[in-house]
Scaffold this active site. Structure first.
Site, PDB file in Angstrom:
ATOM      1  N   LEU A 105      18.523  70.281 104.589  1.00 58.44           N
ATOM      2  CA  LEU A 105      18.068  68.888 104.579  1.00 58.44           C
ATOM      3  C   LEU A 105      16.558  68.961 104.811  1.00 58.44           C
ATOM      4  CD1 LEU A 105      20.784  67.111 106.784  1.00 58.44           C
ATOM      5  CD2 LEU A 105      20.543  67.019 104.296  1.00 58.44           C
ATOM      6  N   ASP A 106      15.819  68.042 104.212  1.00 63.25           N
ATOM      7  CA  ASP A 106      14.366  68.025 104.430  1.00 63.25           C
ATOM      8  C   ASP A 106      14.070  67.828 105.913  1.00 63.25           C
ATOM      9  OD1 ASP A 106      14.063  68.195 101.705  1.00 63.25           O
ATOM     10  OD2 ASP A 106      13.861  66.031 101.445  1.00 63.25           O
ATOM     11  N   LYS A 107      12.843  68.169 106.292  1.00 59.48           N
ATOM     12  CA  LYS A 107      12.447  68.051 107.697  1.00 59.48           C
ATOM     13  C   LYS A 107      12.647  66.625 108.224  1.00 59.48           C
ATOM     14  CE  LYS A 107       8.709  69.493 110.717  1.00 59.48           C
ATOM     15  NZ  LYS A 107       7.326  69.930 110.838  1.00 59.48           N
TER      16      LYS A 107
END
Ligand code: URA
Length: 245
Positions: A105-107
């Site tokens: 998942l993106d930051k």
């Protein structure tokens, strides 16, 4: 194989919390090689010793599957020299199990993330052939309209790839963030791929920016709503299977 504490092994197999398995040991419900265990800190070789709980032999799995409610601001990676990673959030008892996030998942994305040391599981879960559904909730800068919904169903075309058909809908009122954000900007997206920044890019190609993104489901496994951001817990065997159903 390193020797490990009996209570730690039992807890790692989802028999109960460390406290609960300690009580079970004291009550004589656990045997090691046929002899009732008396101490929670008894050292065990999980590959050789035979542990039984209430007469049932325990098949100790070396694999661990954790469900995390990923918070914002941490990387979906095993280690990073500068930034905090999801593995840094894992409690001490699972730190040395060789865990990694199954998918990224993106930051700034929150929600359901599975951490495991089972490479085959991760490979299967991420394989495009398996077509596993992932459901996200997003808040957008502009409301979606029926053209967006149609474009998602038909497969959003981007510069470098065309997405598979995806389902987009406005979130039902009861799932919306109550507040000032209009419900047409709060949406649910269901995709069957996992390309880099996929959801954000699909919306960008429709002229909309994702302001908040959270994964709520993988396959039929939903995020446990009792997990606070940053918390993890062991998954049950039913939950592990639910990823593929
Ligand atoms: N799609 C995105 O754009 N970001 C994520 O983190 C997951 C899916």
């Amino acid at each position: 194989m390193a020797l490990e504490r009996l209570d730690k092994i039992l807890a790692s197999q989802n028999i109960g919390s460390r406290k609960q398995v300690g009580t079970m040991i004291r009550k004589g419900m656990v045997t090691v090689n046929g002899t009732p265990a008396v101490r929670a800190d008894q050292k065990i070789d999980a590959e050789k010793d035979v542990i039984s709980v209430q007469g049932h032999r325990l098949e100790v799995s070396r694999y661990v599957y954790l469900m995390m409610n990923k918070p914002k601001g941490v990387l979906s990676a095993s280690r990073d020299t500068r930034a905090k990673t999801v593995i840094d959030l894992v409690p001490e008892e699972w730190q040395r199990k060789g865990l990694f996030p199954a998918g990224r998942l993106d930051k700034d994305t929150t929600g359901l993330l599975i951490l495991t040391n089972d490479g085959d599981f991760a490979h299967k879960m991420l394989s495009p052939k398996k077509n596993i559904e992932k459901i996200y909730h997003a808040i957008l800068d502009f409301p979606v309209d029926s053209d967006d919904i149609t474009a998602f169903v038909e497969g959003v075309k981007m510069k470098d790839f065309e997405a598979l058909p995806a389902k987009l809908c406005i979130l039902p009122k009861e799932l919306c963030d109550s507040g000032i954000i209009p419900s047409e900007r709060q949406v649910q997206v269901c995709i069957r791929e996992g390309k880099y920044h996929q959801v954000k890019r699909m919306f960008l190609s429709r002229g909309k920016t994702v302001q908040e993104l959270s994964r709520v489901q993988i396959g039929s496994l939903g995020l446990d709503s009792s997990l606070a951001p940053g918390q993890v817990r062991l998954m049950t065997s039913e939950e592990i299977l639910a990823v593929f159903t």
